[in-house]
Write a protein that holds these residues in place. Structure first.
Motif, short mmCIF file in Angstrom:
data_model
loop_
_atom_site.label_atom_id
_atom_site.label_comp_id
_atom_site.label_asym_id
_atom_site.label_seq_id
_atom_site.Cartn_x
_atom_site.Cartn_y
_atom_site.Cartn_z
N VAL A 194 46.44 42.69 27.11
CA VAL A 194 45.19 42.32 26.46
C VAL A 194 44.05 42.59 27.44
O VAL A 194 44.25 42.56 28.66
N GLU A 195 42.88 42.85 26.91
CA GLU A 195 41.71 43.11 27.73
C GLU A 195 40.87 41.83 27.82
O GLU A 195 40.44 41.29 26.80
N ILE A 196 40.66 41.35 29.05
CA ILE A 196 39.80 40.19 29.30
C ILE A 196 38.64 40.66 30.14
O ILE A 196 38.73 40.79 31.36
N GLY A 197 37.53 40.97 29.48
CA GLY A 197 36.39 41.55 30.19
C GLY A 197 36.75 42.94 30.69
O GLY A 197 37.14 43.81 29.93
N SER A 198 36.62 43.14 31.99
CA SER A 198 36.98 44.42 32.59
C SER A 198 38.39 44.42 33.16
O SER A 198 38.80 45.39 33.79
N THR A 199 39.13 43.33 32.96
CA THR A 199 40.48 43.20 33.52
C THR A 199 41.50 43.36 32.41
O THR A 199 41.38 42.76 31.34
N ARG A 200 42.50 44.17 32.68
CA ARG A 200 43.61 44.38 31.75
C ARG A 200 44.80 43.54 32.21
O ARG A 200 45.35 43.77 33.28
N VAL A 201 45.17 42.57 31.40
CA VAL A 201 46.26 41.66 31.75
C VAL A 201 47.45 41.99 30.87
O VAL A 201 47.37 41.92 29.63
N SER A 202 48.56 42.36 31.51
CA SER A 202 49.78 42.71 30.79
C SER A 202 50.92 41.81 31.27
O SER A 202 50.82 41.10 32.27
N LEU A 203 52.01 41.86 30.53
CA LEU A 203 53.19 41.09 30.94
C LEU A 203 53.72 41.57 32.28
O LEU A 203 54.24 40.78 33.07
N TRP A 204 53.61 42.86 32.53
CA TRP A 204 54.07 43.40 33.81
C TRP A 204 53.21 42.88 34.95
O TRP A 204 53.73 42.52 36.02
N LEU A 205 51.89 42.77 34.74
CA LEU A 205 51.01 42.23 35.77
C LEU A 205 51.30 40.75 36.01
O LEU A 205 51.34 40.30 37.17
N ILE A 206 51.55 40.00 34.94
CA ILE A 206 51.87 38.57 35.09
C ILE A 206 53.18 38.39 35.83
O ILE A 206 53.31 37.52 36.71
N LEU A 207 54.17 39.22 35.48
CA LEU A 207 55.47 39.12 36.17
C LEU A 207 55.34 39.46 37.65
O LEU A 207 55.92 38.79 38.51
N GLN A 208 54.57 40.51 37.96
CA GLN A 208 54.34 40.85 39.36
C GLN A 208 53.66 39.70 40.10
O GLN A 208 54.02 39.37 41.25
N ALA A 209 52.67 39.09 39.44
CA ALA A 209 51.96 37.99 40.09
C ALA A 209 52.88 36.80 40.35
O ALA A 209 52.83 36.18 41.42
N ILE A 210 53.76 36.49 39.39
CA ILE A 210 54.68 35.36 39.56
C ILE A 210 55.63 35.62 40.72
O ILE A 210 55.86 34.76 41.59
N VAL A 211 56.21 36.83 40.76
CA VAL A 211 57.17 37.15 41.83
C VAL A 211 56.48 37.16 43.19
O VAL A 211 56.98 36.57 44.16
N LEU A 212 55.33 37.82 43.26
CA LEU A 212 54.65 37.93 44.54
C LEU A 212 54.13 36.58 45.02
O LEU A 212 54.28 36.21 46.20
N LEU A 213 53.54 35.80 44.11
CA LEU A 213 53.06 34.48 44.50
C LEU A 213 54.21 33.56 44.89
O LEU A 213 54.08 32.77 45.84
N GLY A 214 55.32 33.67 44.18
CA GLY A 214 56.48 32.86 44.55
C GLY A 214 56.99 33.19 45.94
O GLY A 214 57.29 32.29 46.74
N ALA A 215 57.06 34.50 46.25
CA ALA A 215 57.52 34.89 47.58
C ALA A 215 56.53 34.45 48.67
O ALA A 215 56.93 33.95 49.73
N LEU A 216 55.24 34.60 48.40
CA LEU A 216 54.24 34.20 49.39
C LEU A 216 54.22 32.68 49.58
O LEU A 216 54.09 32.20 50.72
N PHE A 217 54.35 31.93 48.49
CA PHE A 217 54.38 30.46 48.62
C PHE A 217 55.64 30.00 49.37
O PHE A 217 55.60 29.03 50.14
N PHE A 218 56.76 30.69 49.12
CA PHE A 218 57.98 30.35 49.85
C PHE A 218 57.80 30.62 51.34
O PHE A 218 58.18 29.79 52.19
N ALA A 219 57.18 31.76 51.67
CA ALA A 219 56.93 32.07 53.09
C ALA A 219 55.93 31.07 53.68
O ALA A 219 56.10 30.62 54.83
N ALA A 220 54.89 30.71 52.92
CA ALA A 220 53.91 29.75 53.43
C ALA A 220 54.56 28.38 53.65
O ALA A 220 54.27 27.71 54.65
N ARG A 221 55.46 27.98 52.77
CA ARG A 221 56.14 26.70 52.94
C ARG A 221 57.05 26.73 54.16
O ARG A 221 57.09 25.75 54.93
N PHE A 222 57.75 27.83 54.37
CA PHE A 222 58.63 27.93 55.53
C PHE A 222 57.82 27.89 56.83
O PHE A 222 58.17 27.17 57.78
N VAL A 223 56.72 28.66 56.86
CA VAL A 223 55.90 28.69 58.07
C VAL A 223 55.25 27.33 58.32
O VAL A 223 55.19 26.83 59.46
#
Length: 468
Positions: A194-223
């Motif tokens: 879907v188009e939200i303003g100038s940003t295109r939000v897709s399921l693939w983008l949401i999935l990437q964000a979930i995986v990447l944020l999960g990995a970064l939060f796990f690393a931040a918690r460990f550190v």
């Protein structure tokens, strides 16, 4: 007349603009739907082709071989598993981490046997026949190996929900990777957008964000946990400063993980500026107490007025500080109750910190003796009795003074010092009183009770009573 001719044209353009935007939105939705249908059709055709290949004789043979190997792995587990379990029970002196690893491997013994058998079979078939005759077995071996690795790796995650989420996500990604379907899956997820303003939000983008944020939060918690352990073990830093550094590190790491993750997946962060402004207004009006407690907590950590381990009194609450939180302070009393006191109350109210600059605390107790007892002897006996109590300090000797002449007794005050207020105040007072009682009993010092003398004055009623 020319102005009259141009005015309807302007009105016509303004009235048709929403219609054009609606038509464009409808066209975008239709294009997205067509793209989804096209990608889904392509995936179904590939799945149909894969199922068709399974019906070929050699592929059917490979499935049969895989089923036989699974049954063999099951039988080996039933035969060898109990023997391994008995051997594990005899390893009592091994480290705990090694025993946990053995238990983890023993629970997946069937999968380990199956992977070993299928890879051995694949190696033999590649040596005696064509590679195409073992292609399906190779796929099965890769899937089984990947699933075992994912199962073992996700055991490091303590949260059951997060563990299952990561396990299923990793298994799906590995399966698509082995079957060479990652491109099609990515195209399918990216087509649903879907188009939200100038940003295109897709399921693939949401999935990437979930995986990447999960990995970064796990690393931040460990550190952050590792850093917190190191900071808490550093005795050169004051307890309140340790808490402040730990909280600041956690906020910094988690904030950096959040913004880096969103930026990495291509999310436009300029919109967060407006959102942060709206949140600030909401905090100013609706969350005044929460913000006040947060700011008060930072002030407490900075001015070091209280710290974990201090003994404080706030109103009727007396206890020692267990922990400092972002919103409240945990105070544990002598009876085991834990009070969560808002930080604002500690800043605005009167707090008695019994161990702020040092642990020395002076306590006073009052008592009285009869008038016929020598005050000099009473004072000496009281001081000697207080010195014999274990927690009373000798470097700050107890003192006893007369504070008044009461109706029935000579009143004294006994002052003594302790250096462990966390051990309690009422119990040490009771111990000193008991020592005074024993000392007075041994030396013949009496503790009087109130006495009243009633005198009947001369009156007609008194004379009548005497006559009767």
């Amino acid at each position: 007349m020319e102005q009259d001719n141009t005015q309807p044209t302007t009105l016509e353009q303004s009235s048709t603009a929403p219609t054009d935007q609606a038509g464009q939105s409808t066209q975008d939705i239709a294009e997205s739907a067509d793209q989804i249908v096209a990608v889904s059709t392509d995936i179904l055709q590939k799945a149909e082709g894969f199922v068709t290949t399974l019906l070929r004789p050699w592929n059917a043979y490979q499935l049969g071989i895989a089923l036989g190997l699974f049954i063999a792995a099951y039988l080996l587990t039933r035969i060898i598993g109990p023997k391994i379990h008995t051997w594990m029970r005899s390893r009592e002196g091994w480290p705990k981490w090694r025993m946990r690893l053995l238990v983890l491997l023993h629970q997946r013994l069937r999968a380990i046997f199956f992977i070993g058998l299928v890879w051995t079979t694949v190696w033999i078939m590649r040596e005696v026949t064509w590679p195409s005759r073992s292609y399906l077995l190779t796929v099965i071996a890769n899937l089984a190996t990947a699933w075992l690795i994912v199962s073992l790796a996700t055991r490091l995650i303590k949260s059951p929900f997060l563990q299952k989420l990561v396990s299923y996500g990793a298994w799906i990604w590995v399966t698509l990777r082995i079957l060479n379907l990652t491109g099609d899956a990515e195209a399918l997820l990216d087509s649903a957008a879907v188009e939200i303003g100038s940003t295109r939000v897709s399921l693939w983008l949401i999935l990437q964000a979930i995986v990447l944020l999960g990995a970064l939060f796990f690393a931040a918690r460990f550190v952050s946990s590792t850093t917190a352990a190191r900071i808490q073990s550093n005795e050169e830093i004051s307890p309140s400063m340790r808490v402040l550094v730990v909280k600041f590190t956690q906020v910094l790491l988690y904030g950096a993980a959040f913004f880096i993750g969103l930026k990495a997946v291509g999310f436009d962060l300029t919109g967060l500026a407006v959102l942060s402004g709206a949140i600030g207004v909401g905090l100013g009006f609706g969350l005044q107490k929460v913000v006040s407690n947060l700011v008060s907590g930072v002030i407490i950590l900075l001015d070091k007025s209280i710290k974990p381990g201090d003994v404080i009194s706030l109103g009727e609450t007396f206890g020692w500080i267990n922990s400092l939180g972002a919103r409240y302070v945990s105070v544990v009393t002598r009876n085991g109750k834990e009070y969560l006191i808002p930080n604002e109350d500690l800043i605005t109210g009167q707090v008695v910190n019994w161990s702020h600059s040092n642990d020395f605390v002076r306590l006073d107790i009052f008592f009285g003796t009869a008038y016929h007892d020598d005050p000099h002897k009473v004072r000496a006996i009281a001081v000697a009795a207080a010195k014999d109590v274990a927690r009373v300090l000798s470097i700050k000797a107890p003192v006893c003074h007369i504070v008044g002449f009461g109706d029935s007794s000579v009143d004294y005050i006994l002052r003594f010092w302790i250096d462990d207020p966390t051990g309690g105040l009422t119990n040490i007072r009771g111990a000193v009183y008991l020592a005074l009682w024993d000392a007075f009993q041994e030396n013949g010092i009496s503790i009087p009770f109130p006495q009243r003398e009633v005198k009947v004055l001369d009156s007609p009623t008194a004379r009548a009573l005497e006559t009767d």
